[in-house]
Enzyme design. Structure first.
Site, PDB file in Angstrom:
ATOM      1  N   LYS A   1       0.685  -1.067  -0.005  1.00 26.92           N
ATOM      2  CA  LYS A   1      -0.146  -0.094   0.021  1.00 26.92           C
ATOM      3  C   LYS A   1       0.887   1.343  -0.067  1.00 26.92           C
ATOM      4  CE  LYS A   1      -2.642  -0.203   3.705  1.00 26.92           C
ATOM      5  NZ  LYS A   1      -2.272   0.905   4.658  1.00 26.92           N
TER       6      LYS A   1
ATOM      7  N   CYS B   1      26.699   5.407  11.022  1.00 26.29           N
ATOM      8  CA  CYS B   1      26.389   5.636  12.612  1.00 26.29           C
ATOM      9  C   CYS B   1      26.945   4.524  13.355  1.00 26.29           C
ATOM     10  CB  CYS B   1      24.768   5.603  12.696  1.00 26.29           C
ATOM     11  SG  CYS B   1      24.259   6.588  13.985  1.00 26.29           S
TER      12      CYS B   1
ATOM     13  N   HIS C   1      23.195   9.317   9.105  1.00 20.51           N
ATOM     14  CA  HIS C   1      22.350   8.322   8.088  1.00 20.51           C
ATOM     15  C   HIS C   1      22.337   8.830   6.548  1.00 20.51           C
ATOM     16  CE1 HIS C   1      21.490   5.376  11.291  1.00 20.51           C
ATOM     17  NE2 HIS C   1      21.507   6.582  12.020  1.00 20.51           N
TER      18      HIS C   1
ATOM     19  N   GLU D   1      21.779   7.400   3.982  1.00 18.30           N
ATOM     20  CA  GLU D   1      20.747   6.645   3.320  1.00 18.30           C
ATOM     21  C   GLU D   1      19.490   7.252   3.377  1.00 18.30           C
ATOM     22  OE1 GLU D   1      22.341   5.622   6.228  1.00 18.30           O
ATOM     23  OE2 GLU D   1      20.952   4.472   7.609  1.00 18.30           O
TER      24      GLU D   1
HETATM   25  N1  GLN Z   1      23.621   3.211  19.140  1.00 16.29           N
HETATM   26  C1  GLN Z   1      24.500   4.260  18.678  1.00 16.29           C
HETATM   27  C2  GLN Z   1      24.456   5.942  19.185  1.00 16.29           C
HETATM   28  O1  GLN Z   1      22.996   5.666  19.829  1.00 16.29           O
HETATM   29  C3  GLN Z   1      24.134   4.296  16.924  1.00 16.29           C
HETATM   30  C4  GLN Z   1      22.796   4.728  16.665  1.00 16.29           C
HETATM   31  C5  GLN Z   1      22.730   4.404  15.101  1.00 16.29           C
HETATM   32  O2  GLN Z   1      23.141   3.644  14.654  1.00 16.29           O
HETATM   33  N2  GLN Z   1      21.343   4.874  14.685  1.00 16.29           N
HETATM   34  O3  GLN Z   1      24.841   6.596  19.067  1.00 16.29           O
END
Ligand code: GLN
Length: 551
Positions: A20, A389, A520, A522
């Site tokens: 969806k 990250c 991130h 991505e």
């Molecule tokens: N656990 C790590 C932090 O809180 C990385 C977080 C993540 O990869 N989004 O900094």
């Protein structure tokens, strides 16, 4: 004259998981291609106030918007299909809607009236939808109602659609996405579940204007006619959408079946000339067979079978896809649970056969030593590596332990008492966690960073300032930056004040591509705008792929 605004509600029937979100995004895409400004809203029935507290294994990826709002992965699909960044108001959960109404009641905002689900919750939903339209300055707002008809939880959203249709019949279209199962022992496609879904929708006072029938293979005309009759629709408004290999082709398929024309008729709009050019080129790239780019993704949210893993990392998968296409490769991802690289018999040497390795984001301690082994292997064997990250933080831990010789260096997320806390909690986060304030409290959303000249990051971004989306509580400990730099790691991206390390890498002469990002990337990768960091990684990986083949 007041500008006309239109709304399209997308409601699912029969069962969940029939795509969806992609259908909604594709409808937005074709209306955009017809010259309308479109925005997409997701109405999620959960009582969670946002998706930030949901476990990715259960719920799929938590997508972070520019504002920092943590949302359902559908919001990512929307941004990718529309090639634009949405607003916070484009996402709502029942939890958000109810909290606003309750907060207003507490401040006497209802002037002493009895506050009730109808009309107050429904009004709040409608208000959010119209606010989303205003903030996006859009011509058409598409609202995907989460869940399936028959759920109790999404009734208020369906009621909002009914009321809006009642008050503005010419401006509202209702799209039902049904499913036609084909039980193996019958070998025949059945329409009944979808007909029942249409009836269930009718029982809420809502008639579908358009039916999109999902199925394994294309539906025939006989079934189209049967569905049309049962659902009060002209056959042209019953659309067959069989499973496809390349979901990005769905907008083109909907266009081929005249859905854009039908929608504009339902909404009394003038149809503009279609402009599908760049999207079509992208779809063709996806369909073309190119040499493979084989990437190992070493993570942890893989435990509940194939479906979960794809959901937990959907933005990463798509980001790799776009960048692989842009270097004329077909991506082939292999999912490896980090635990396989732990203990005596660990299989880390299997990474040699891949063109590149990614360690994506994550939380907590499971599989950490396995990830560290994978990173070490990639570093010492010149395999292109991209850390996202947690994947960047662990890259720093691995470097600290094995190159800077800081014995047992760690992140305090896993080892609070480590002698060398090279990754430590952000100072402002410490206070929050002490009070159990977990919801919406990480370092979230878009922040700028400065890029250092002469680095992989600079080559990739071709810019000295970037803006990327974050979601973390930990960071490279500023007290170790000098020591780590002296040992040879380069912090090629930092916060503008120089305090937070946003990108880490090894110099080009030491390793072909060993880069990690605290953010991130991505979340910003789009079909029509592949992400530069993923593309730089894909380039390095495809170079290794060519060499691998020659061996
Ligand atoms: N656990 C790590 C932090 O809180 C990385 C977080 C993540 O990869 N989004 O900094």
């Amino acid at each position: 004259m007041k500008k006309k605004h239109s709304y399209v509600f997308v409601i699912g029937g029969v069962m969940s998981g029939i795509g969806k979100g992609i259908v909604s995004a594709s409808l937005g895409n074709i209306m955009q291609a017809r010259g309308f400004r479109a925005n997409l809203v997701k109405a999620d029935p959960y009582l969670n106030v946002d998706a930030g507290t949901m476990n990715p294994t259960e719920h799929g990826e938590v997508f972070v918007m520019e504002s920092g709002l943590e949302t359902d992965q559908d919001m990512g699909t929307y941004e990718r299909f529309l090639n634009l960044s949405g607003q916070s108001i484009d996402y709502m959960t029942s939890g958000m809607v109810y909290s606003s109404v309750i907060a207003r009641e507490r401040s006497l905002g209802y002037g002493g009236k009895c506050v009730e689900a109808i009309p107050h919750i429904v009004d709040e939903i409608t208000e959010r939808i119209t606010q989303a339209e205003r903030e996006n300055r859009s011509d058409i707002t598409l609202v995907e109602i989460g869940g399936t008809i028959g759920d109790y939880q999404n009734i208020m959203f369906i009621e909002a659609a009914r009321v809006l249709k009642l008050t503005r019949p010419e401006d509202v279209a209702i799209v039902l996405v049904g499913y036609l199962p084909m039980p193996q022992h019958m070998g025949e496609m059945k329409t009944r579940p979808t007909r029942i879904a249409a009836q269930a929708l009718n029982s809420h006072g809502v008639n579908a204007d358009l039916l999109i029938a999902r199925s394994a293979v294309a539906m025939d005309d006989k079934r189209r006619a049967k569905l049309a009759l049962a659902c009060n629709l002209a056959p042209a408004r019953v659309v067959s959408l069989p499973d496809v290999k390349n979901v990005y082709g769905i907008p083109l398929e909907l266009h081929r079946q005249g859905v854009d024309g039908e929608l504009t008729k339902i909404l009394h709009l003038k149809l503009g000339t279609p402009k599908f050019g760049p999207w079509e080129t992208f779809v063709k790239k996806g369909n073309a067979k190119k040499p493979e780019l084989s990437i190992a993704v070493v993570g942890k949210y893989f435990d509940s079978g194939d479906f979960t893993l794809a959901d937990a990392y959907v933005s990463v998968i798509e980001a790799i896809r776009y960048s692989a296409y842009s270097v004329n490769r077909t991506p082939k991802l292999t999912w490896i649970s980090a635990r396989e690289f732990e203990g005596k018999k660990n299989k880390v040497a299997m990474l040699a056969k891949f063109d590149g390795v990614i360690v994506p984001g994550g939380f907590g301690s499971s599989g950490i030593e396995g990830k560290l082994n994978a990173i070490r292997y990639a570093r010492t064997h010149n395999i292109p590596y991209l850390g996202l990250c947690y994947g960047m933080q662990l890259m720093v831990v691995e470097f600290a332990r094995n190159v800077a010789k800081l014995k047992d260096a760690h992140t305090t997320e896993v080892s609070p008492k480590t002698k060398h806390p090279v990754i430590d909690i952000l100072p402002e986060q410490k206070v929050l966690l002490k009070d159990n304030r977990y919801g919406a409290s990480m370092r979230l959303g878009a922040y700028p960073a400065h890029i250092k000249k002469g680095t992989h990051a600079a080559d990739a971004y071709k810019s000295s300032t970037i803006i990327e989306r974050h979601r973390h509580r930990y960071e490279v400990n500023p007290e170790y930056v000098q020591q780590l730099t002296d040992a040879g790691i380069v912090f090629s991206g930092t916060s503008p004040d120089g305090i937070l390390m946003e990108i880490a890498e090894l110099p080009k002469k030491v390793h072909p591509f060993f880069v990690g990002a605290q953010f991130h990337p991505e979340f910003l990768a789009r079909p029509l705008a592949p992400h530069p960091l993923f593309t730089a990684f894909a380039k390095a990986a495809s170079k290794r792929g060519q060499k691998n083949k020659k061996r």
